[in-house]
Design a protein around this motif. Sequence first.
Motif, PDB file in Angstrom:
ATOM      1  N   ALA A 150       3.966  -1.376  -5.852  1.00  0.00           N
ATOM      2  CA  ALA A 150       2.667  -0.697  -5.831  1.00  0.00           C
ATOM      3  C   ALA A 150       2.444   0.044  -7.147  1.00  0.00           C
ATOM      4  O   ALA A 150       1.344   0.014  -7.720  1.00  0.00           O
ATOM      5  CB  ALA A 150       2.600   0.271  -4.652  1.00  0.00           C
ATOM      6  N   GLU A 210       0.845  -1.197   0.000  1.00  0.00           N
ATOM      7  CA  GLU A 210       0.000   0.000   0.000  1.00  0.00           C
ATOM      8  C   GLU A 210       0.879   1.244   0.000  1.00  0.00           C
ATOM      9  O   GLU A 210       1.512   1.577   0.998  1.00  0.00           O
ATOM     10  CB  GLU A 210      -0.915   0.009   1.222  1.00  0.00           C
ATOM     11  CG  GLU A 210      -1.947   1.135   1.194  1.00  0.00           C
ATOM     12  CD  GLU A 210      -2.956   1.010   2.311  1.00  0.00           C
ATOM     13  OE1 GLU A 210      -3.887   1.837   2.346  1.00  0.00           O
ATOM     14  OE2 GLU A 210      -2.825   0.091   3.132  1.00  0.00           O
ATOM     15  N   LYS A 211       0.941   1.914  -1.143  1.00  0.00           N
ATOM     16  CA  LYS A 211       1.751   3.123  -1.294  1.00  0.00           C
ATOM     17  C   LYS A 211       1.012   4.124  -2.191  1.00  0.00           C
ATOM     18  O   LYS A 211       0.225   3.739  -3.054  1.00  0.00           O
ATOM     19  CB  LYS A 211       3.097   2.783  -1.950  1.00  0.00           C
ATOM     20  CG  LYS A 211       4.022   1.929  -1.100  1.00  0.00           C
ATOM     21  CD  LYS A 211       4.650   2.747   0.017  1.00  0.00           C
ATOM     22  CE  LYS A 211       5.656   1.923   0.804  1.00  0.00           C
ATOM     23  NZ  LYS A 211       6.270   2.703   1.901  1.00  0.00           N
ATOM     24  N   GLU A 216      -6.670  -1.530  -4.152  1.00  0.00           N
ATOM     25  CA  GLU A 216      -6.591  -1.633  -2.698  1.00  0.00           C
ATOM     26  C   GLU A 216      -5.544  -2.662  -2.285  1.00  0.00           C
ATOM     27  O   GLU A 216      -5.289  -3.630  -2.998  1.00  0.00           O
ATOM     28  CB  GLU A 216      -7.954  -2.056  -2.126  1.00  0.00           C
ATOM     29  CG  GLU A 216      -9.043  -1.021  -2.315  1.00  0.00           C
ATOM     30  CD  GLU A 216     -10.356  -1.476  -1.705  1.00  0.00           C
ATOM     31  OE1 GLU A 216     -10.375  -2.556  -1.076  1.00  0.00           O
ATOM     32  OE2 GLU A 216     -11.350  -0.761  -1.863  1.00  0.00           O
ATOM     33  N   SER A 217      -4.926  -2.421  -1.128  1.00  0.00           N
ATOM     34  CA  SER A 217      -3.953  -3.371  -0.599  1.00  0.00           C
ATOM     35  C   SER A 217      -4.688  -4.627  -0.146  1.00  0.00           C
ATOM     36  O   SER A 217      -5.440  -4.604   0.819  1.00  0.00           O
ATOM     37  CB  SER A 217      -3.178  -2.753   0.573  1.00  0.00           C
ATOM     38  OG  SER A 217      -2.238  -3.665   1.069  1.00  0.00           O
TER      39      SER A 217
END
Length: 240
Positions: free
Chosen positions: A168, A102-103, A209-210
């Motif tokens: 990401a 998640e970045k 989304e992560s």
Amino acid sequence: MAGLGKEPLPTHIGSNEYLTLEKKKLSTSRNWAVWVPDILNRYEPDSIRYFLTINAPESRDADFSWKEFIYSHNSELLGAYGNFVNRTLKFIQKSFDGFIPEKAIPSPIQNKVKLLYVEVGNCIKTACFKQGLEKVFELVRFSNKYSDEQQPWKQIYEDKDSCQQTLADCVYLVANLAHILTPFLPFSSTKVKEMLNTTETGWNSFLVESQQLSNVEPLFERIDLARIEEELERLNKQSV
């Protein structure tokens, strides 16, 4: 017209030049042709869709060549697009247990993707499908170059945070490439979306989304070059 309760008339009618087969005019009576049910029995539909679109006679005559069809699949679909998707997702699966980092995605990359939606959308509206597909594969080449330059396989040992950023960014590119390619390559696009667990439907860029990847597998398989001679022999035998 619609306001008058009548069927709207088309505003744009696309037309093409001629398509030959191995430098010779197509002839159904002589069976000098490649029949759709037959080619679908041996090759993936997206391979056929890609080649017929990227090689479409939109502005000048074009030729269907078995050699070019197979080389196109191996170099562009498998070697460029499929390779970028596979190495990105396989690396996440191996190094991060399949969880997408998640970045925040850098603006330059987001802007490239947003512009591509606009450009390809305009190409589709004007029936310039070949040009639209060419633009998508310009981003595919950019994506591969970006991954090569960042070298996440080294970053994972030297700077894990940078590695997560690279991955990401690559997932963002993978997801949006697959979405933009949906009108052109619907079957492989569906595979990518299932691996990423995305359900986007609008024609606009989106963030992934992560979450954990699902059932990562190669998009395309290499076609043996021996098939070129096999197909040419088949074509010559069937013609009269």
